[in-house]
Design a protein around this motif. Sequence first.
Motif, PDB file in Angstrom:
ATOM      1  N   THR A 174       0.840  -1.194   0.000  1.00  0.00           N
ATOM      2  CA  THR A 174       0.000   0.000   0.000  1.00  0.00           C
ATOM      3  C   THR A 174       0.879   1.250   0.000  1.00  0.00           C
ATOM      4  O   THR A 174       1.916   1.295   0.663  1.00  0.00           O
ATOM      5  N   ILE A 175       0.434   2.260  -0.740  1.00  0.00           N
ATOM      6  CA  ILE A 175       1.110   3.554  -0.758  1.00  0.00           C
ATOM      7  C   ILE A 175       0.298   4.501   0.113  1.00  0.00           C
ATOM      8  O   ILE A 175      -0.915   4.622  -0.068  1.00  0.00           O
ATOM      9  N   CYS A 176       0.937   5.161   1.060  1.00  0.00           N
ATOM     10  CA  CYS A 176       0.246   6.097   1.944  1.00  0.00           C
ATOM     11  C   CYS A 176       0.753   7.518   1.703  1.00  0.00           C
ATOM     12  O   CYS A 176       1.957   7.731   1.555  1.00  0.00           O
ATOM     13  N   VAL A 177      -0.187   8.443   1.684  1.00  0.00           N
ATOM     14  CA  VAL A 177       0.156   9.853   1.530  1.00  0.00           C
ATOM     15  C   VAL A 177      -0.354  10.597   2.759  1.00  0.00           C
ATOM     16  O   VAL A 177      -1.533  10.487   3.106  1.00  0.00           O
ATOM     17  N   LYS A 178       0.528  11.326   3.419  1.00  0.00           N
ATOM     18  CA  LYS A 178       0.199  12.044   4.636  1.00  0.00           C
ATOM     19  C   LYS A 178       0.137  13.541   4.322  1.00  0.00           C
ATOM     20  O   LYS A 178       1.162  14.155   4.047  1.00  0.00           O
ATOM     21  N   MET A 179      -1.070  14.104   4.349  1.00  0.00           N
ATOM     22  CA  MET A 179      -1.260  15.528   4.069  1.00  0.00           C
ATOM     23  C   MET A 179      -1.668  16.309   5.305  1.00  0.00           C
ATOM     24  O   MET A 179      -1.753  17.527   5.267  1.00  0.00           O
ATOM     25  N   ASN A 226       6.697   4.623  -0.125  1.00  0.00           N
ATOM     26  CA  ASN A 226       6.850   3.846  -1.351  1.00  0.00           C
ATOM     27  C   ASN A 226       6.440   2.399  -1.067  1.00  0.00           C
ATOM     28  O   ASN A 226       6.080   2.070   0.069  1.00  0.00           O
ATOM     29  N   PRO A 227       6.426   1.512  -2.068  1.00  0.00           N
ATOM     30  CA  PRO A 227       5.976   0.136  -1.816  1.00  0.00           C
ATOM     31  C   PRO A 227       6.775  -0.596  -0.747  1.00  0.00           C
ATOM     32  O   PRO A 227       6.291  -1.579  -0.180  1.00  0.00           O
ATOM     33  N   ASP A 238       0.930   1.678 -11.873  1.00  0.00           N
ATOM     34  CA  ASP A 238      -0.363   2.053 -12.461  1.00  0.00           C
ATOM     35  C   ASP A 238      -1.205   2.861 -11.474  1.00  0.00           C
ATOM     36  O   ASP A 238      -2.417   2.888 -11.556  1.00  0.00           O
ATOM     37  N   TYR A 239      -0.565   3.554 -10.529  1.00  0.00           N
ATOM     38  CA  TYR A 239      -1.244   4.407  -9.552  1.00  0.00           C
ATOM     39  C   TYR A 239      -0.446   5.692  -9.392  1.00  0.00           C
ATOM     40  O   TYR A 239       0.737   5.755  -9.740  1.00  0.00           O
ATOM     41  N   LEU A 240      -1.100   6.721  -8.868  1.00  0.00           N
ATOM     42  CA  LEU A 240      -0.471   8.028  -8.696  1.00  0.00           C
ATOM     43  C   LEU A 240       0.244   8.472  -9.974  1.00  0.00           C
ATOM     44  O   LEU A 240       1.393   8.930  -9.953  1.00  0.00           O
ATOM     45  N   ARG A 241      -0.483   8.365 -11.053  1.00  0.00           N
ATOM     46  CA  ARG A 241       0.041   8.832 -12.331  1.00  0.00           C
ATOM     47  C   ARG A 241      -0.643  10.140 -12.711  1.00  0.00           C
ATOM     48  O   ARG A 241      -1.855  10.287 -12.553  1.00  0.00           O
ATOM     49  N   ASP A 251      -6.495   1.935  -6.143  1.00  0.00           N
ATOM     50  CA  ASP A 251      -6.889   1.336  -4.867  1.00  0.00           C
ATOM     51  C   ASP A 251      -5.707   1.107  -3.930  1.00  0.00           C
ATOM     52  O   ASP A 251      -5.889   0.864  -2.740  1.00  0.00           O
ATOM     53  N   GLU A 252      -4.497   1.144  -4.468  1.00  0.00           N
ATOM     54  CA  GLU A 252      -3.314   0.880  -3.635  1.00  0.00           C
ATOM     55  C   GLU A 252      -2.949   2.057  -2.741  1.00  0.00           C
ATOM     56  O   GLU A 252      -2.098   1.928  -1.863  1.00  0.00           O
ATOM     57  N   VAL A 253      -3.590   3.208  -2.958  1.00  0.00           N
ATOM     58  CA  VAL A 253      -3.171   4.449  -2.303  1.00  0.00           C
ATOM     59  C   VAL A 253      -4.149   4.838  -1.195  1.00  0.00           C
ATOM     60  O   VAL A 253      -5.364   4.855  -1.402  1.00  0.00           O
ATOM     61  N   ILE A 254      -3.606   5.137  -0.034  1.00  0.00           N
ATOM     62  CA  ILE A 254      -4.383   5.657   1.096  1.00  0.00           C
ATOM     63  C   ILE A 254      -3.905   7.075   1.375  1.00  0.00           C
ATOM     64  O   ILE A 254      -2.701   7.302   1.578  1.00  0.00           O
ATOM     65  N   VAL A 255      -4.833   8.028   1.370  1.00  0.00           N
ATOM     66  CA  VAL A 255      -4.514   9.428   1.662  1.00  0.00           C
ATOM     67  C   VAL A 255      -5.154   9.775   3.006  1.00  0.00           C
ATOM     68  O   VAL A 255      -6.358   9.583   3.189  1.00  0.00           O
TER      69      VAL A 255
END
Length: 297
Positions: A18-23, A31-32, A99-102, A116-120
Motif C-alpha cells: 500500500t502507498i500512503c500519503v500524509k497531508m 513507497n511500496p 499504475d497508480y499516482l500517475r 486502490d493501492e493508495v491511502i490518503v
Amino acid sequence: MMASDDSAALRHDMRENTICVKMLGEFAFSNPGNEWMRWRSNKARSLFGVLLVNKNLVVGKDRLRELLWPEADRSSTSLKVAVHTLRRVLDTHLGADRDYLRVEYRDFGYVMDVGDEVIVDCHEFERHTSAARDAAARGRRAEAVQLYRRAVTLYSGEFFSGERDGWVTEQRHWLRALALSAWEALAEFALEAGELGDAADACRHTLAIDTANEAAFRRMMVIHARRGELQQVEWWYELCAERLREHFELDPDHHTRALLRRVLNREFAVEPRPAQSAAGSPGFGRRHRFVSALNSR
C-alpha cells in the motif's frame, strides 16, 4: 527527501504494497517498501496536493494556474515545468512502471489516477468522520466513538502544513472544522457515560486546535463541577474570558455565565466525593465575589 517515522496512524489499515500519503501535518508519502519520504515545499508538491484532493477528477489547466500561479501570465510555462517535476519525483520514488499516482493529461487539464493501492490520510479522516456521524444518527454509540477515535488519530496537524495558497486555506479550515466536531462528539459521549477523564482529554484537544472555543471551556467547567472542584471551574471560566477578550474583545456568553452562576451557587449536580471541610475548601471567598459579579450582569 528523507525518511519519516511519524505516520503510525496510517499504517493501521495498510495492506502489503500500500502507498500512503500524509497531508495532515508534515507532508510525506511512502513507497511500496514502506519507506516514508518527506518532500520540501515547492510548486510541484502543491500541484500534487491539488490533484490528490481532486483525485481521479480532471482539473483544468486554467484552474490550476488560477490556484497555483494567480499572478502569472497565461503564456507562462510554470504549469508544464511543475508537471514534469512532479512526474519525475513520483517515478524516482515509486517506479515508472506503476499504475497508480500517475499524472495524466486529459480533456485540457490534468488528473491524478490514484488507484486502490493508495491511502490518503485526509480522505480517510473524512471517511471516518462521515461514518461516525452516520453511526451516531442511528444510535450506535460504541461504533460512533470507535470511528471518531480513528478519525482524530489521523488528524496529526493542519492540512498541508507550511503551505499558504488559497486552496490550501479553504481545505485546511474544512478539515479543521471536522476535527473540532469529532472531538466535540467524543467529549459529549464521554460526559454522557460519566467518563470525565476522557471528556477532559477531548476538550484539551479541542482547545489545542481552537484556543478560544467557548463550548470546550464550558465542558471543562462541567467536568470540574461534577467533581466538586469549584476552584477549577473558576479557573476555566477566567481562562475562557481571557481568551475571548484577547481574540474577539468579547465576554463569555450568557450560557457560560449562567453555568458558572449555577455551579458557584451550588445548584449543579455533583458526583459523590469524599467529605471536605469548609475550611479546607479552596477559594471560598473568591466564589462569593464571582457570584456577586455575575449577578450584576
